[in-house]
Enzyme design. Structure first.
Site, PDB file in Angstrom:
ATOM      1  N   LYS A 195       0.845  -1.207   0.000  1.00 15.92           N
ATOM      2  CA  LYS A 195       0.000   0.000   0.000  1.00 15.92           C
ATOM      3  C   LYS A 195       0.874   1.249   0.000  1.00 15.92           C
ATOM      4  O   LYS A 195       1.560   1.533   0.974  1.00 15.92           O
ATOM      5  CB  LYS A 195      -0.916   0.048   1.221  1.00 15.92           C
ATOM      6  CG  LYS A 195      -1.982   1.139   1.061  1.00 15.92           C
ATOM      7  CD  LYS A 195      -2.612   1.579   2.365  1.00 15.92           C
ATOM      8  CE  LYS A 195      -1.866   2.673   3.074  1.00 15.92           C
ATOM      9  NZ  LYS A 195      -1.776   3.956   2.349  1.00 15.92           N
ATOM     10  N   GLY A 248       7.355   4.826   7.965  1.00 14.85           N
ATOM     11  CA  GLY A 248       6.530   6.016   8.207  1.00 14.85           C
ATOM     12  C   GLY A 248       6.811   6.582   9.583  1.00 14.85           C
ATOM     13  O   GLY A 248       7.915   6.436  10.116  1.00 14.85           O
ATOM     14  N   SER A 249       5.784   7.190  10.160  1.00 12.05           N
ATOM     15  CA  SER A 249       5.987   7.887  11.439  1.00 12.05           C
ATOM     16  C   SER A 249       6.078   6.886  12.602  1.00 12.05           C
ATOM     17  O   SER A 249       5.525   5.783  12.537  1.00 12.05           O
ATOM     18  CB  SER A 249       4.822   8.843  11.689  1.00 12.05           C
ATOM     19  OG  SER A 249       3.611   8.119  11.736  1.00 12.05           O
ATOM     20  N   GLU A 251       4.608   7.212  15.405  1.00 14.53           N
ATOM     21  CA  GLU A 251       3.266   7.032  15.985  1.00 14.53           C
ATOM     22  C   GLU A 251       2.537   5.883  15.278  1.00 14.53           C
ATOM     23  O   GLU A 251       1.966   5.007  15.927  1.00 14.53           O
ATOM     24  CB  GLU A 251       2.399   8.304  15.825  1.00 14.53           C
ATOM     25  CG  GLU A 251       2.891   9.525  16.550  1.00 14.53           C
ATOM     26  CD  GLU A 251       4.137  10.136  15.909  1.00 14.53           C
ATOM     27  OE1 GLU A 251       4.207  10.191  14.669  1.00 14.53           O
ATOM     28  OE2 GLU A 251       5.049  10.532  16.658  1.00 14.53           O
ATOM     29  N   GLU A 270      10.584   0.947   9.798  1.00 14.72           N
ATOM     30  CA  GLU A 270      11.612   1.955   9.512  1.00 14.72           C
ATOM     31  C   GLU A 270      10.955   3.302   9.791  1.00 14.72           C
ATOM     32  O   GLU A 270      10.074   3.724   9.051  1.00 14.72           O
ATOM     33  CB  GLU A 270      12.076   1.818   8.064  1.00 14.72           C
ATOM     34  CG  GLU A 270      13.439   2.402   7.810  1.00 14.72           C
ATOM     35  CD  GLU A 270      13.358   3.771   7.198  1.00 14.72           C
ATOM     36  OE1 GLU A 270      13.359   4.753   7.990  1.00 14.72           O
ATOM     37  OE2 GLU A 270      13.296   3.866   5.977  1.00 14.72           O
ATOM     38  N   CYS A 304      14.022  10.512   6.297  1.00 18.29           N
ATOM     39  CA  CYS A 304      14.085  10.046   7.683  1.00 18.29           C
ATOM     40  C   CYS A 304      15.504  10.195   8.234  1.00 18.29           C
ATOM     41  O   CYS A 304      15.686  10.332   9.436  1.00 18.29           O
ATOM     42  CB  CYS A 304      13.595   8.612   7.781  1.00 18.29           C
ATOM     43  SG  CYS A 304      14.312   7.556   6.542  1.00 18.29           S
ATOM     44  N   GLU A 402      10.982  15.120  15.133  1.00 16.13           N
ATOM     45  CA  GLU A 402      11.282  15.041  13.700  1.00 16.13           C
ATOM     46  C   GLU A 402      10.433  16.075  12.969  1.00 16.13           C
ATOM     47  O   GLU A 402       9.205  16.073  13.093  1.00 16.13           O
ATOM     48  CB  GLU A 402      10.957  13.644  13.171  1.00 16.13           C
ATOM     49  CG  GLU A 402      11.270  13.506  11.699  1.00 16.13           C
ATOM     50  CD  GLU A 402      11.073  12.090  11.157  1.00 16.13           C
ATOM     51  OE1 GLU A 402       9.995  11.517  11.358  1.00 16.13           O
ATOM     52  OE2 GLU A 402      12.017  11.577  10.524  1.00 16.13           O
TER      53      GLU A 402
HETATM   54  P1  NDP Z   1       2.294   8.131   8.351  1.00 16.24           P
HETATM   55  O1  NDP Z   1       3.123   7.330   9.273  1.00 16.24           O
HETATM   56  O2  NDP Z   1       0.884   8.433   8.722  1.00 16.24           O
HETATM   57  O3  NDP Z   1       2.217   7.434   6.894  1.00 16.24           O
HETATM   58  C1  NDP Z   1       3.042   6.406   6.435  1.00 16.24           C
HETATM   59  C2  NDP Z   1       2.210   5.279   5.834  1.00 16.24           C
HETATM   60  O4  NDP Z   1       1.413   4.684   6.856  1.00 16.24           O
HETATM   61  C3  NDP Z   1       1.223   5.743   4.770  1.00 16.24           C
HETATM   62  O5  NDP Z   1       1.116   4.759   3.762  1.00 16.24           O
HETATM   63  C4  NDP Z   1      -0.064   5.840   5.553  1.00 16.24           C
HETATM   64  O6  NDP Z   1      -1.211   5.745   4.749  1.00 16.24           O
HETATM   65  C5  NDP Z   1       0.059   4.647   6.453  1.00 16.24           C
HETATM   66  N1  NDP Z   1      -0.804   4.697   7.638  1.00 16.24           N
HETATM   67  C6  NDP Z   1      -1.286   5.781   8.296  1.00 16.24           C
HETATM   68  N2  NDP Z   1      -2.047   5.397   9.350  1.00 16.24           N
HETATM   69  C7  NDP Z   1      -2.057   4.041   9.363  1.00 16.24           C
HETATM   70  C8  NDP Z   1      -2.680   3.069  10.190  1.00 16.24           C
HETATM   71  N3  NDP Z   1      -3.424   3.405  11.241  1.00 16.24           N
HETATM   72  N4  NDP Z   1      -2.461   1.760   9.907  1.00 16.24           N
HETATM   73  C9  NDP Z   1      -1.697   1.393   8.854  1.00 16.24           C
HETATM   74  N5  NDP Z   1      -1.105   2.273   8.034  1.00 16.24           N
HETATM   75  C10 NDP Z   1      -1.271   3.590   8.269  1.00 16.24           C
HETATM   76  O7  NDP Z   1       3.058   9.469   8.043  1.00 16.24           O
HETATM   77  P2  NDP Z   1       2.422  10.889   7.638  1.00 16.24           P
HETATM   78  O8  NDP Z   1       2.153  10.853   6.196  1.00 16.24           O
HETATM   79  O9  NDP Z   1       1.269  11.219   8.524  1.00 16.24           O
HETATM   80  O10 NDP Z   1       3.619  11.862   7.978  1.00 16.24           O
HETATM   81  C11 NDP Z   1       3.723  12.366   9.290  1.00 16.24           C
HETATM   82  C12 NDP Z   1       5.147  12.354   9.770  1.00 16.24           C
HETATM   83  O11 NDP Z   1       5.649  11.037   9.765  1.00 16.24           O
HETATM   84  C13 NDP Z   1       6.135  13.125   8.906  1.00 16.24           C
HETATM   85  O12 NDP Z   1       6.116  14.478   9.176  1.00 16.24           O
HETATM   86  C14 NDP Z   1       7.418  12.479   9.327  1.00 16.24           C
HETATM   87  O13 NDP Z   1       7.867  13.019  10.538  1.00 16.24           O
HETATM   88  C15 NDP Z   1       7.044  11.021   9.542  1.00 16.24           C
HETATM   89  N6  NDP Z   1       7.351  10.211   8.360  1.00 16.24           N
HETATM   90  C16 NDP Z   1       8.487   9.468   8.391  1.00 16.24           C
HETATM   91  C17 NDP Z   1       8.851   8.756   7.277  1.00 16.24           C
HETATM   92  C18 NDP Z   1      10.083   7.919   7.258  1.00 16.24           C
HETATM   93  O14 NDP Z   1      10.623   7.677   6.185  1.00 16.24           O
HETATM   94  N7  NDP Z   1      10.534   7.421   8.384  1.00 16.24           N
HETATM   95  C19 NDP Z   1       8.089   8.805   6.046  1.00 16.24           C
HETATM   96  C20 NDP Z   1       6.872   9.571   6.138  1.00 16.24           C
HETATM   97  C21 NDP Z   1       6.555  10.264   7.271  1.00 16.24           C
HETATM   98  P3  NDP Z   1      -1.902   7.080   4.182  1.00 16.24           P
HETATM   99  O15 NDP Z   1      -0.832   7.994   3.762  1.00 16.24           O
HETATM  100  O16 NDP Z   1      -2.678   6.567   3.051  1.00 16.24           O
HETATM  101  O17 NDP Z   1      -2.729   7.582   5.294  1.00 16.24           O
END
Ligand code: NDP
Length: 500
Positions: A195, A248-249, A251, A270, A304, A402
């Protein structure tokens, strides 16, 4: 439904793909979401809608997982000769190379990044990742083990694919992150449901077409566009998924861990970072200044591993901060497809608000802006000026959290005790990466040893290679991407013992 507007600078092929009908890729078929719903994709340089993509929900996730499960359990993919898997993955790498500029245009339109960079960085690295991992398919071996239980036993281990893998990726390097996830899983013989992020689904959908063209068997790769809270959450909790790999994040990483507990699926994460770049007074300034500027400003700061805390020895602090500030001031902000663009917009209005909010909070807490600032001066698009903050302290939000944008906190140190500098660099919940800038070998090695992070760069930053494992200590994640290391996360080890 909003009108679709595609930048006229893109090639005919790209325009046709982007504005065309998008479908999910499930079981080797291109299909609508079961609900028939779609959602808009925006050009971050203009805020205009460039595409409508299917909104997968729990039902589509279930169909995709069943397809991946069947493709795994029928054994054809797992039993396929490793050399044949290598050939398929290499064919995919060839196709990515053949479509290099088209993929770079899609990435630039969708994510905002400069086309000129996507075509020499993101896309070639995507192909390189598939090629590198293709080579591993024929090299996944076990060992024979001398048992103390006695000479009447013969024992060996074998590596087997972990099974059905769900992969959830972010928006900062959409195509490359797809490759980081898909390539090792496929090399190991796993089947996958991927996804992409809701902000940047287009390059993954184009990749699905290339995967289909390469001839992967149905169900081996399934690609679903949709939202994290629905499609992502359904994947994370699905009982027929054996492993989840997430970027991703922090959280959301924690939510994934909780959701995965239902069937105790294996998890790799990661996550975020707050990486230090440490400049010693003997560093070569013509390398350290542009190097630390690029450490934070590359990819609009949406990395990141971005070097977002810049620790500089007082003897060279003014020189480095002024140098990095001058580079920041000269960076040309423009839409990614503008040939003059050196830095594109951030990915979304939400990300722009978030990053500007951090700059404002830094100012409110007493930081000084020496370059950039909260106002971009650009009317349209989600631009943020590359920003340098000084006069910060370790308690400030901008130093601790971050930001994921082009914002660096420059901090002087006067200490010549390496351990104390390392201690300050390690004063974070994250542990993804760090760089050290010095000509002194012993200082470089001492810092590299002391830093609690998965990657340490010496006199460079953000150097990635498919052969280098990448991942985090502490709250930056679990497990590693790339290198031989990642293969352990997509395989199980079986011990076989034979009484002779
Ligand atoms: P998210 O962690 O929300 O998004 C990353 C992925 O997780 C996306 O595909 C998102 O889907 C998906 N996702 C979101 N919520 C859920 C859930 N409950 N269960 C499963 N998958 C989920 O990052 P954000 O886009 O909100 O960015 C926020 C912050 O996160 C950034 O400012 C940055 O600090 C950090 N981040 C870190 C990254 C890294 O490489 N380590 C990359 C991106 C963000 P969808 O987008 O469709 O909601």
């Amino acid at each position: 439904m909003a009108t679709i507007t595609v930048d006229p600078r893109v090639s005919g092929n790209t325009a046709e793909f982007v504005s065309g009908r998008h479908l999910l890729y499930i079981d080797g078929q291109f299909v609508q979401a079961a609900s028939g719903k779609t959602f808009p994709v925006y050009n971050p340089a203009t805020g205009e809608v460039i595409a409508q993509v299917p909104e997968a929900d729990e039902e589509d996730v279930h169909r995709a997982v069943l397809a991946a499960r069947r493709a795994f359990d029928d054994g054809a993919w797992v039993r396929m000769a490793p050399a044949a898997r290598t050939k398929l993955m290499s064919r995919l790498a060839d196709l990515i190379e053949e479509h290099n500029d088209e993929l770079a245009e899609i990435e630039s339109l969708d994510n905002g990044k400069p086309f000129a960079i996507a075509r020499v960085n993101d896309v070639p690295k995507t192909a390189a990742m598939f090629r590198y991992m293709a080579g591993w398919a024929t090299k996944l071996t076990g060992t024979t083990l001398p048992l103390s239980a006695g000479p009447d036993f013969h024992a060996y281990t074998m590596r087997e694919p972990i099974g059905v893998v769900a992969q959830i990726i972010p928006w900062n390097l959409p195509l490359l992150m797809a490759a980081w996830k898909l390539a090792p899983a496929l090399a190991c013989g796993c089947t996958v449901v991927l996804k992409p992020a809701e902000q940047t689904p287009l390059s993954a959908l184009r990749l699905a077409q290339l995967i289909d063209e390469a001839g992967f068997p149905p169900g081996v790769v399934n690609i679903l566009t949709g939202f994290g809270e629905t499609a992502g959450a359904a994947l994370a909790k699905h009982e027929l998924v054996d492993k989840i790999a997430f970027t991703g994040s922090t959280e959301v990483g924690k939510l994934i861990v909780k959701a995965a507990a239902g069937n105790l699926k294996k998890v790799t994460l990661e996550l975020g970072g707050k990486s230090p770049a440490i400049v010693f007074p003997d560093a070569l300034m013509d390398k350290a200044i542009p190097g630390t500027a690029s450490a934070i400003f590359a990819n609009q700061g949406q990395n990141c591993s971005a070097g977002s805390r810049l620790y500089v020895h007082v003897k060279v602090f003014d020189q480095v901060v002024e140098g990095v500030g001058k580079i920041a001031d000269k960076i040309k902000l423009a839409p990614g497809l503008d040939p003059a663009c050196q830095m594109g917009p951030l990915v979304s209005d939400a990300q722009q608000r978030r990053v500007v909010g951090y700059i404002e909070s830094g100012i409110q807490e007493g930081a000084k802006v020496t370059a950039g600032g909260p106002v971009s001066g650009i009317e349209r698009g989600y631009f943020v000026r590359p920003t340098v903050l000084t006069h910060t302290n370790p308690g400030m939000k901008v130093v601790r959290e971050e930001i994921f944008g082009p914002v660096v906190c420059a901090v002087p140190f006067s200490d010549d005790d390496i351990d104390r500098i390392v201690q300050r660099a390690n004063d974070t919940i994250f542990g993804l990466a760090a760089s050290v800038w010095t000509q002194n070998l012993s200082v470089a090695h001492k810092v590299a040893r002391g830093i609690r992070a998965g990657t340490v760069w010496v006199n460079c930053h953000n150097v990635f290679d498919p052969a280098l494992p990448f991942g985090g200590y502490k709250q930056s994640g679990w497990g590693r991407e790339m290198g031989e290391e990642v293969l352990h996360h997509y395989t199980e080890v079986k011990a076989v013992t034979i009484a002779l």
